[in-house]
Design a protein around this motif. Structure first.
Motif, mmCIF file in Angstrom:
data_model
loop_
_atom_site.group_PDB
_atom_site.id
_atom_site.type_symbol
_atom_site.label_atom_id
_atom_site.label_comp_id
_atom_site.label_asym_id
_atom_site.label_seq_id
_atom_site.Cartn_x
_atom_site.Cartn_y
_atom_site.Cartn_z
ATOM 1 N N VAL A 35 33.090 21.034 10.902
ATOM 2 C CA VAL A 35 31.885 20.288 11.226
ATOM 3 C C VAL A 35 30.795 20.703 10.248
ATOM 4 O O VAL A 35 30.640 21.892 9.960
ATOM 5 N N VAL A 36 30.049 19.733 9.734
ATOM 6 C CA VAL A 36 28.895 20.054 8.900
ATOM 7 C C VAL A 36 27.684 19.282 9.404
ATOM 8 O O VAL A 36 27.802 18.115 9.791
ATOM 9 N N VAL A 37 26.556 19.971 9.459
ATOM 10 C CA VAL A 37 25.298 19.414 9.941
ATOM 11 C C VAL A 37 24.245 19.728 8.884
ATOM 12 O O VAL A 37 24.100 20.883 8.482
ATOM 13 N N LEU A 38 23.520 18.709 8.406
ATOM 14 C CA LEU A 38 22.476 18.929 7.399
ATOM 15 C C LEU A 38 21.129 18.407 7.892
ATOM 16 O O LEU A 38 21.071 17.340 8.511
ATOM 17 N N ASP A 39 20.090 19.144 7.581
ATOM 18 C CA ASP A 39 18.721 18.772 7.936
ATOM 19 C C ASP A 39 18.551 18.536 9.438
ATOM 20 O O ASP A 39 18.026 17.513 9.877
ATOM 21 N N SER A 40 19.000 19.504 10.204
ATOM 22 C CA SER A 40 18.719 19.533 11.633
ATOM 23 C C SER A 40 17.276 20.011 11.782
ATOM 24 O O SER A 40 16.740 20.638 10.874
ATOM 25 N N SER A 41 16.636 19.709 12.933
ATOM 26 C CA SER A 41 15.192 19.946 12.998
ATOM 27 C C SER A 41 14.779 21.415 12.922
ATOM 28 O O SER A 41 13.703 21.726 12.443
ATOM 29 N N HIS B 42 19.112 27.617 6.258
ATOM 30 C CA HIS B 42 17.839 27.070 6.720
ATOM 31 C C HIS B 42 16.737 27.339 5.705
ATOM 32 O O HIS B 42 16.558 28.473 5.270
ATOM 33 N N THR B 43 16.032 26.286 5.308
ATOM 34 C CA THR B 43 14.726 26.436 4.654
ATOM 35 C C THR B 43 13.874 25.323 5.250
ATOM 36 O O THR B 43 14.402 24.401 5.888
ATOM 37 N N ASN B 44 12.563 25.398 5.043
ATOM 38 C CA ASN B 44 11.707 24.353 5.606
ATOM 39 C C ASN B 44 12.053 22.974 5.061
ATOM 40 O O ASN B 44 12.028 21.995 5.794
ATOM 41 N N THR B 45 12.389 22.897 3.769
ATOM 42 C CA THR B 45 12.694 21.579 3.199
ATOM 43 C C THR B 45 14.119 21.117 3.522
ATOM 44 O O THR B 45 14.352 19.932 3.713
ATOM 45 N N ALA B 46 15.077 22.059 3.592
ATOM 46 C CA ALA B 46 16.470 21.664 3.876
ATOM 47 C C ALA B 46 16.696 21.456 5.371
ATOM 48 O O ALA B 46 17.648 20.800 5.780
ATOM 49 N N GLY B 47 15.810 22.029 6.194
ATOM 50 C CA GLY B 47 16.027 21.999 7.639
ATOM 51 C C GLY B 47 17.171 22.934 8.017
ATOM 52 O O GLY B 47 17.589 23.783 7.222
ATOM 53 N N GLY B 48 17.677 22.768 9.235
ATOM 54 C CA GLY B 48 18.785 23.600 9.693
ATOM 55 C C GLY B 48 20.106 23.040 9.178
ATOM 56 O O GLY B 48 20.386 21.850 9.333
ATOM 57 N N CYS B 49 20.894 23.899 8.552
ATOM 58 C CA CYS B 49 22.186 23.481 7.996
ATOM 59 C C CYS B 49 23.288 24.364 8.572
ATOM 60 O O CYS B 49 23.077 25.541 8.835
ATOM 61 N N LEU B 50 24.465 23.779 8.732
ATOM 62 C CA LEU B 50 25.559 24.516 9.338
ATOM 63 C C LEU B 50 26.882 23.937 8.873
ATOM 64 O O LEU B 50 27.036 22.707 8.803
ATOM 65 N N LEU B 51 27.801 24.825 8.542
ATOM 66 C CA LEU B 51 29.151 24.445 8.149
ATOM 67 C C LEU B 51 30.075 25.300 8.999
ATOM 68 O O LEU B 51 29.944 26.525 9.008
ATOM 69 N N LEU B 52 30.977 24.663 9.760
ATOM 70 C CA LEU B 52 31.795 25.399 10.727
ATOM 71 C C LEU B 52 33.248 24.982 10.642
ATOM 72 O O LEU B 52 33.568 23.859 10.267
ATOM 73 N N SER B 53 34.120 25.894 11.046
ATOM 74 C CA SER B 53 35.547 25.637 11.005
ATOM 75 C C SER B 53 36.209 26.296 12.196
ATOM 76 O O SER B 53 35.844 27.412 12.570
#
Length: 269
Positions: free
Chosen positions: A242-248, A221-232
């Motif tokens: 699952v990968v999620v990029l730039d979540s709010s 997480h950073t303000n510019t990248a938003g919430g990021c997550l990589l899961l297995s």
């Protein structure tokens, strides 16, 4: 029940998620995605590559896990997420991997990159951390991650990748049993030697709130990248990533990933 929803077509569309791009892979194949090829900032998902480069070195000499490393001034003053390391602390490479991947320590990323960078070939006079960074980028190239670029070893800067590249990176990381063990840990405690020759007990908690559902990978997480997550995780005998990029924000990245996981499981069972 759920299946009648499926038949009614209500679950055929992906759930509403705040993430700008996301992807779900089963056994290495992307099943569902949105903007999987869009280049985005990845924040601390960077540390997956930091760990891969460290662990490639460890593979050549497993005794390195016990090697004791000293925390530099530069590492101790980095901003952002921290393992609360202080200048002069001494801890093992293994401890530092937990410090890197559980609390997402930017300080641990610098300590590891300095330690391994000193052992790498590079231009004369080139900073150890810069050498390590060059190896991260070469590794991305050799894995065919054409959209992935690192400007630092921790993710505070504009490190870039795509959901597709990150799923590939997850495959590589999770092949390593040490990486797998570290990211699956809910917490880790270790005594650290301080520069005053005393010890203090460090305890790091995993930032991954979905460890109950998944068996690990990494948050960002950073303000510019938003919430990021990589899961297995393993579900019904299949390997799902699952990968999620730039979540709010930091909370929605978990909700987005969980909803996508549930939806993918309904679609595939």
């Amino acid at each position: 029940g759920v299946m009648s929803f499926c038949r009614a077509g209500i679950l055929s569309e992906p759930p509403m998620v705040s993430a700008a791009s996301w992807a779900i892979a089963m056994d290495g194949e992307i099943l569902f995605s949105k903007g999987a090829g869009e280049v985005r900032q990845i924040a601390s998902l960077t540390k997956v590559m930091t760990a891969i480069v460290v662990l490639e070195n460890v593979a050549k000499d497993p005794k390195q896990l016990e090697q004791i490393v000293r925390v530099s001034h530069r590492a101790s003053i980095i901003f952002g997420t921290s393992a609360l390391l202080e200048e002069g602390d001494r801890l093992t490479v293994e401890d530092l991997l937990y410090a890197l991947l559980l609390p997402s320590g930017n300080d641990a990323a610098i300590v590891l990159s300095e330690f391994y960078g000193r052992r790498m070939h590079g231009k004369t006079g080139q900073d150890a951390m810069t050498r390590f960074l060059a190896v991260m980028n070469r590794k991305a190239d050799s894995l065919g991650l054409a959209q992935t670029t690192f400007v630092d070893v921790h993710g505070m800067g504009e490190n870039l990748s795509t959901a597709r590249d990150l799923l590939e990176l997850a495959d590589v990381a999770m092949e390593n049993p040490i990486f797998q063990k570290v990211v699956a840990a809910e917490s880790y405690s270790s005594p650290v030697r301080t520069k005053r020759a005393t010890t203090r007990e460090m305890r790091w908690k995993n930032t991954n709130n979905l460890l109950g559902e998944f068996n690990g990978i990494k948050t960002g997480h950073t303000n510019t990248a938003g919430g990021c997550l990589l899961l297995s995780g393993e579900f019904n005998g299949a390997l799902l990533r699952v990968v999620v990029l730039d979540s709010s924000n930091k909370r929605t990245r978990f909700r987005d990933a969980y909803n996508l996981l549930q939806w993918a499981l309904y679609r595939t069972t």
